[in-house]
Write a protein that holds these residues in place. Structure first.
Motif, mmCIF file in Angstrom:
data_model
loop_
_atom_site.group_PDB
_atom_site.id
_atom_site.type_symbol
_atom_site.label_atom_id
_atom_site.label_comp_id
_atom_site.label_asym_id
_atom_site.label_seq_id
_atom_site.Cartn_x
_atom_site.Cartn_y
_atom_site.Cartn_z
ATOM 1 N N ALA A 25 0.481 -1.290 0.221
ATOM 2 C CA ALA A 25 0.025 -0.643 -0.165
ATOM 3 C C ALA A 25 1.219 1.557 -0.054
ATOM 4 C CB ALA A 25 -1.280 0.309 1.215
ATOM 5 N N ALA A 26 1.774 1.452 0.911
ATOM 6 C CA ALA A 26 2.797 2.337 1.009
ATOM 7 C C ALA A 26 3.922 2.804 -0.868
ATOM 8 C CB ALA A 26 3.746 2.092 2.029
ATOM 9 N N GLN A 27 4.133 1.331 -1.398
ATOM 10 C CA GLN A 27 4.503 1.653 -2.828
ATOM 11 C C GLN A 27 3.362 2.053 -3.371
ATOM 12 O OE1 GLN A 27 6.402 -2.012 -3.072
ATOM 13 N NE2 GLN A 27 8.042 -2.906 -1.724
ATOM 14 N N VAL A 37 3.533 5.569 -6.035
ATOM 15 C CA VAL A 37 3.190 5.427 -7.324
ATOM 16 C C VAL A 37 2.719 6.440 -7.507
ATOM 17 C CG1 VAL A 37 2.451 4.473 -9.383
ATOM 18 C CG2 VAL A 37 4.317 3.630 -7.576
ATOM 19 N N TYR A 38 1.692 6.896 -6.715
ATOM 20 C CA TYR A 38 0.574 7.586 -7.417
ATOM 21 C C TYR A 38 1.051 9.249 -7.304
ATOM 22 C CZ TYR A 38 -3.688 4.692 -7.482
ATOM 23 O OH TYR A 38 -4.364 3.280 -8.301
ATOM 24 N N LEU A 39 1.847 9.142 -6.154
ATOM 25 C CA LEU A 39 2.522 10.308 -5.829
ATOM 26 C C LEU A 39 3.398 10.693 -6.611
ATOM 27 C CD1 LEU A 39 2.900 10.048 -2.115
ATOM 28 C CD2 LEU A 39 1.122 11.579 -3.776
ATOM 29 N N LEU A 96 4.749 14.159 -11.372
ATOM 30 C CA LEU A 96 5.123 14.108 -13.576
ATOM 31 C C LEU A 96 4.763 14.903 -13.721
ATOM 32 C CD1 LEU A 96 7.967 13.226 -14.796
ATOM 33 C CD2 LEU A 96 6.375 11.165 -15.428
ATOM 34 N N PHE A 97 3.621 14.761 -13.448
ATOM 35 C CA PHE A 97 2.089 15.699 -14.672
ATOM 36 C C PHE A 97 1.922 17.069 -14.156
ATOM 37 C CE2 PHE A 97 -2.197 17.079 -14.835
ATOM 38 C CZ PHE A 97 -3.108 17.279 -16.000
#
Length: 339
Positions: free
Chosen positions: A21-23, A27-29, A34-35
């Protein structure tokens, strides 16, 4: 023992889920960061472009704008399409005008020498075509295949684009080595484009060796209304492709209505083609056209038709448009004009 095993398995799964969950959260962050970074860069490039436009440095503005659209805009490069091509083909007038203001070359070409004006005409986007022409687009530019914007407009039946191009210097009649707009319009049955071309001076009997005359093309493609318009404008009813007359083409296609139209305008029923055949001999056996031609051969010509053709011949092709001004009763004028 089974309860202990279940507790052990549960604790293991819980321990594995927490790191996963932490990983996933990381990834979402990362994606969000990047966006945001790319958005910041694009906004900065756009603002910088606007700054150079205000300062009058359009060349630098165009270079930065090209980076903003992820396109290395260099004339003659192998890059296939520019933002102008995309905007013109999709009819996005506001985007097109913005790109023009930013300094993009309205005559930029693809590897096949296609310009944004070609794309606008092919998409029947007359406002985009006018914007490009007003910005200096070459109305007579040709692709590697010889197609001009006018040919594209006639191919899709865009009367509006055809008029825009002709009003701004496009050649109504193509060069000998280029595809012919009037033949293309006639073959597709685009009556409006053909009519505009004739109004702007295209030769009604323009002969292309591998296509013949526009009238011959109309007969091959069975475009009755186009053939009628060409004949009313003074097209030579005997002139086709080499020795083949339009009547041969109509008879071979078994188009009885076209055959009747041509005979009304004085087509020679005894004309011979390259193989010394008459129209009745090229018509499909036992067809309606063959029967009509055989019956026509056995019947004398009407005196009214002979008089009409004689008068039109004396008037001449260049003055047929003056028939409506003759001091004659309206019924006679209409008869002379095949109306």
């Amino acid at each position: 023992m089974s309860d202990a095993a279940q507790q052990l398995a549960g604790s293991t799964a819980t321990g594995d889920n927490k790191p996963f969950a932490a990983q996933l959260s990381n990834v979402y962050l990362s994606i969000l960061a990047l966006f945001c970074f790319k958005l910041f860069v694009k906004i900065s490039l756009n603002l910088l472009t606007y700054f150079y436009i205000v300062r009058g440095n359009r060349k630098e503005a165009a270079r930065i704008s090209a980076e903003f659209y992820d396109y290395a805009q260099q004339r003659g490069s192998w890059t296939d399409r520019s933002p102008l091509h995309d905007a013109a083909s999709q009819g996005r007038l506001l985007a097109l005008r913005t790109l023009i203001v930013q300094g993009h070359d309205v005559n930029s070409v693809t590897i096949d020498q296609v310009t944004p004006l070609h794309e606008a005409c092919l998409g029947d986007h007359a406002p985009c075509a006018r914007a490009l022409v007003d910005a200096g687009a070459d109305v007579n530019a040709s692709t590697v295949d010889g197609a001009t914007p006018l040919w594209n407009a006639c191919a899709v039946g865009s009367v509006a684009c055809t008029e825009v191009l002709l009003e701004n210097g496009a050649r109504a009649q193509s060069l000998p080595h280029q595809p012919s707009p009037i033949h293309e319009a006639t073959s597709k049955g685009h009556f409006g484009c053909m009519e505009v071309l004739l109004t702007w001076g295209t030769d009604v009997d323009m002969d292309i060796p591998h296509l013949g005359t526009p009238l011959y093309t109309a007969c091959v493609c069975q475009e009755l209304e186009c053939a009628r318009k060409l004949l009313r404008e003074g097209a030579n009813v005997q002139k086709g492709k080499s020795l083949d007359s339009p009547l041969h083409a109509a008879a071979e296609k078994d188009c009885t209505a076209m055959v009747k139209l041509l005979l009304d305008f004085g087509a020679d029923i005894n004309a011979r083609d390259g193989e010394c055949r008459r129209p009745v001999e090229v018509a499909p056996p036992s067809s309606l056209t063959e029967g009509f031609l055989l019956l026509y051969e056995a019947m004398p010509r009407l005196l009214s038709q002979l008089c009409r053709q004689c008068i039109r011949t004396c008037v001449g092709q260049d003055r047929l448009h003056l028939l409506c001004h003759l001091p004659l009763p309206s019924r006679i004028r209409s008869f002379l004009q095949y109306q």
